[in-house]
Scaffold this active site. Structure first.
Site, mmCIF file in Angstrom:
data_model
loop_
_atom_site.group_PDB
_atom_site.id
_atom_site.type_symbol
_atom_site.label_atom_id
_atom_site.label_comp_id
_atom_site.label_asym_id
_atom_site.label_seq_id
_atom_site.Cartn_x
_atom_site.Cartn_y
_atom_site.Cartn_z
ATOM 1 N N TYR A 478 0.845 -1.207 0.000
ATOM 2 C CA TYR A 478 0.000 0.000 0.000
ATOM 3 C C TYR A 478 0.878 1.253 0.000
ATOM 4 O O TYR A 478 0.986 1.931 -0.975
ATOM 5 C CB TYR A 478 -0.976 -0.013 1.177
ATOM 6 C CG TYR A 478 -2.001 1.092 1.081
ATOM 7 C CD1 TYR A 478 -3.101 0.936 0.245
ATOM 8 C CD2 TYR A 478 -1.867 2.281 1.786
ATOM 9 C CE1 TYR A 478 -4.043 1.955 0.124
ATOM 10 C CE2 TYR A 478 -2.802 3.296 1.672
ATOM 11 C CZ TYR A 478 -3.890 3.139 0.840
ATOM 12 O OH TYR A 478 -4.819 4.151 0.714
ATOM 13 N N SER A 558 -6.349 0.776 -4.658
ATOM 14 C CA SER A 558 -6.488 2.201 -4.404
ATOM 15 C C SER A 558 -5.110 2.868 -4.514
ATOM 16 O O SER A 558 -4.497 2.836 -5.579
ATOM 17 C CB SER A 558 -7.140 2.427 -3.035
ATOM 18 O OG SER A 558 -7.621 3.728 -2.915
ATOM 19 N N ASP A 642 -17.538 3.099 -8.503
ATOM 20 C CA ASP A 642 -16.497 3.575 -7.589
ATOM 21 C C ASP A 642 -16.433 5.098 -7.659
ATOM 22 O O ASP A 642 -15.980 5.666 -8.649
ATOM 23 C CB ASP A 642 -15.139 2.969 -7.964
ATOM 24 C CG ASP A 642 -14.083 3.235 -6.907
ATOM 25 O OD1 ASP A 642 -14.289 4.126 -6.052
ATOM 26 O OD2 ASP A 642 -13.031 2.562 -6.930
ATOM 27 N N HIS A 677 -15.847 1.000 -4.446
ATOM 28 C CA HIS A 677 -14.425 0.930 -4.118
ATOM 29 C C HIS A 677 -14.053 -0.339 -3.368
ATOM 30 O O HIS A 677 -12.882 -0.640 -3.196
ATOM 31 C CB HIS A 677 -14.040 2.163 -3.299
ATOM 32 C CG HIS A 677 -12.575 2.465 -3.286
ATOM 33 N ND1 HIS A 677 -11.855 2.716 -4.430
ATOM 34 C CD2 HIS A 677 -11.684 2.547 -2.266
ATOM 35 C CE1 HIS A 677 -10.584 2.951 -4.118
ATOM 36 N NE2 HIS A 677 -10.460 2.849 -2.813
#
Length: 717
Positions: A478, A558, A642, A677
């Site tokens: 991430y 993301s 999303d 999302h």
């Protein structure tokens, strides 16, 4: 599950190492039209030929989505073992899952899923009584795509308000019910976004939202957040703005929450995802004015407790790893703050319950929990059930018992009932799952990134695997927004490891594992540090023979989708498979959609300066797809609803890859319809998605059947 003989174990690992030469599936990509669209930044022209795909309401975009999905699912349908993966996912997923209980009024509430229900159901019971269904989100829509996102009770538990999401959107609807009769109390509230609900007595509550944007509500910019008060029994149109609006300084994120004693309203206001101003209002005095606690956005600060006018705040102001300070509501500005629990070398999160403070520290991303009294004296360190992640240490002041959870990468989450006075706890619930944690192991390693920084990574796999470079491996990351990746169990990862796979998670810079300094080291003009950390993690796994280029997949969602996109365009030679999910992939225009402008703290914007523009363009995945390059097999995933990271990011990136990529590796996009999302996605859709992702990944690593067919057969018997 029956015991597996030693002979069979040998066969299993032998099977993991064998793969057949795959027969490439021929893909005829749809032709995506190009339109002459050019933006100019500081004298530099940048072409954006697929700009038209940003219009999520156009029939052209709808047709493009349909055509791409037809191509993608045509490919996936050709993978013979995809149904085996789906069946195994369904079988392993089909166990009862129970959330940690919490008390409201006369009832104990808890979330439960019987196994394959699309959404968790809220149950309740009185002490010693029978459990009953309180709310069943599976009845909200026929296809399970309407989900329960939050639930808030009045202090006496007589009323509740809950927020629902339709199709995965961040826009919510609010519904108020009488908890005793379960009857809806008034008309549904609409257009609530990035908000919780905080009650003031039994008469009303605070919530936050934006004005509905002009144009598409799924992609148009929203950047003026407001805090409202809704009085029960009155139309939503009459709700009063408590904070925010045209006459005040613009804030993109505003939240209000009422203290447990209902004396104060605390208001947090932010222009980005990091840093907030802080205010309070005395609710006992209808004429009281807002009092400023903190008038700058140089820190992340919130109030976690009050005793009368004494306030306790968690802050990273002059404390990158956070600390707890105390002050008085009469003059609560930073000059009057006094340390209550000082900063340590480890990052702090804190809560309260039962008349105590509980501080959870991340020690190399592993939980450590300490208990303090209201004088700031250490009562005890809580001896956790193992090495991993603990959560839920907190409750109401009068609670003498509450529940916490514990998990790690190879241990399914269990809940424990904790006595605040004695520090003793008993296991309250343990899942009965077709998975044996003792067959697996997790190991934390530290590797050296490009600039010499030590980065931790946890590697989890089946015990006894051979380090010969041939283990199918997923590297997940991430690296942003001060978010920490701590160990937690995942059914989908269990399936991957059951098939002989390795699952590795590095704690990249940009995250919050080592406090604000670690976060800042992966932002703006230092964002490349995050990609370097990830690339070096991949090299570590290869150098230490966990895997090799041919067996390595990189994955992230993301901001993690940006990570994958940047890594695969910078180092397409490093991995066999790339799996960017709901990614931020157009770094020059991300801030023009929905709430994207609030991400500028981490990213910067192309209009900010010539240097920032050049830096963003230098790594933006969309702008770094090169003609004639052989990219790894790529499966982009996104949702058509999303409105957090709009699907146009993924649409345009897919078009660029398909237009410029060379070689046999497929570059496909899987677009989930009526999904957002990720939060609230029905279990049925999640299972289908991961069967597709793992099927695509293993097939493109050269497997024409599941690596551990013997294990699959053993579980089927």
């Amino acid at each position: 599950m029956r015991k597996i003989s030693i002979f069979l174990v040998v066969l299993i690992f032998a099977a993991c190492k064998t793969k057949k030469e795959r027969n490439p599936i021929i893909v005829n990509y749809p032709i995506t039209k190009k339109v002459d669209t050019i933006d100019t930044y500081f004298g530099t022209e940048v072409k954006d030929p697929y700009r038209w795909l940003e219009d999520d309401r156009s029939t052209e975009t709808e047709t493009w989505v349909r055509t791409q999905n037809k191509t993608t699912f045509g490919y996936l349908d050709s993978i013979s073992f995809r149904d085996d993966l789906k069946n195994r996912l369904e079988k392993l997923w089909n166990y009862e899952k129970l959330g940690s209980p919490f008390k409201e009024g006369d009832y104990i509430y808890f979330y439960k899923n019987d196994g394959l229900q699309n959404q968790y159901v809220v149950y309740r019971k009185k002490e010693g009584g029978e459990e009953e269904v309180f709310l069943d989100p599976n009845t909200f829509s026929e296809d399970g795509t309407t989900s329960l996102m939050s639930l808030s009770f009045t202090k006496d538990g007589s009323k509740a308000a809950y927020l629902i999401s339709e199709g995965g959107s961040d826009w919510r609807k609010g519904i108020v019910i009488n908890t005793e009769t379960k009857e809806i109390a008034e008309d549904t509230l609409v257009d609530i976004k990035f908000s919780g609900i905080s009650w003031k007595g039994n008469d009303g509550f605070f919530y936050s939202s934006y004005d509905k944007p002009r144009g598409s509500e799924l992609s148009a910019k929203t950047d003026q957040h407001k805090l409202y008060y809704h009085k029960l029994g009155t139309p939503q149109a009459e709700d009063k703005i408590v904070f925010g609006g045209i006459s005040e300084q613009k804030h993109r994120y505003v939240g209000g929450y009422v203290s447990e004693d209902e004396r104060y309203l605390f208001i947090s206001a932010s222009t980005s995802t990091s840093g907030n101003r802080l205010y309070l209002k005395d609710l006992t005095d209808p004429t009281s004015k807002l009092v400023t606690v903190l008038d700058d956005t140089e820190s992340d600060t919130h109030i976690i407790e009050n005793v009368g006018t004494k306030l306790y705040l968690v802050t990273n102001r002059n404390a990158p790893n956070k600390k707890i300070v105390v002050t008085d509501a009469a003059d609560p500005v930073p000059n009057n703050w006094k340390d209550f629990i000082p900063e340590t070398e480890n990052v702090l999160t804190a809560g309260t319950g039962g008349g105590y403070f509980f501080t959870e520290y991340m020690v190399d991303a592993i939980s450590k929990v300490l208990q303090y009294n209201y004088e700031g004296n250490l009562i005890r360190e809580v001896e956790l059930p193992g090495v991993g992640s603990a959560g839920g240490f907190g409750g109401k002041k009068e609670d003498k018992e509450f529940y916490f959870s514990f998990t790690n990468y190879n241990t399914p989450s269990s809940s424990y009932k904790y006595n605040v006075d004695t520090g003793k706890y008993d296991q309250y619930w343990k899942p009965e799952i077709d998975f044996n944690p003792s067959d697996y192991e997790s190991k934390q390693v530290f590797y050296t990134s490009k600039d010499g920084t030590k980065v931790p990574m946890i590697i989890t796999h089946k015990k006894g695997i051979e380090l010969d470079g041939k283990n199918p491996t997923i590297l997940y990351g991430y690296g942003g927004f001060n978010i920490s990746l701590t160990p937690s169990f995942s059914i989908v990862n269990a399936i991957w490891m059951e098939q002989g796979g390795v699952y590795a998670v590095p704690n990249l810079r940009g995250g919050g594992e080592y406090g604000k300094k670690w976060h800042i080291a992966g932002t703006k003009m230092k964002k490349q540090n995050v990609f370097d950390d990830f690339i070096t993690a991949a090299e570590y796994l290869i150098d230490n023979n966990y895997t090799s280029k041919e067996y390595l997949a990189i994955r992230g969602g993301s901001n993690g989708g940006l990570l994958v996109g940047a890594t695969m365009t910078q180092r397409p030679d490093l991995m066999q498979v790339a799996l960017p999910a709901v990614g931020v992939l157009d770094m020059l225009r991300y801030h023009t959609f929905t709430a994207g402008a609030g991400w500028a703290y981490d990213y910067g914007t192309a209009e900010e300066s010539k240097e920032m523009f050049a830096y963003l363009k230098g790594y933006s995945p969309l702008h770094n797809v090169k003609e004639g390059t052989e990219y790894p097999a790529t499966l982009i995933t996104t949702g058509d609803h999303d409105d957090r990271v709009v699907p146009a990011h993924s649409f345009k990136f897919a078009a660029e890859l398909q237009g410029k990529h060379t070689g046999e590796n497929p570059t496909l996009i899987r677009i989930e319809t009526n999904a957002g999302h990720g939060a609230g996605t029905p279990i049925s859709k999640t299972i289908e998605q991961y069967a597709d992702i793992f099927g695509f990944t293993l097939y493109n690593m050269g497997f024409e059947e599941l690596p551990n067919q013997n294990v699959l057969k053993e579980f089927k018997d």
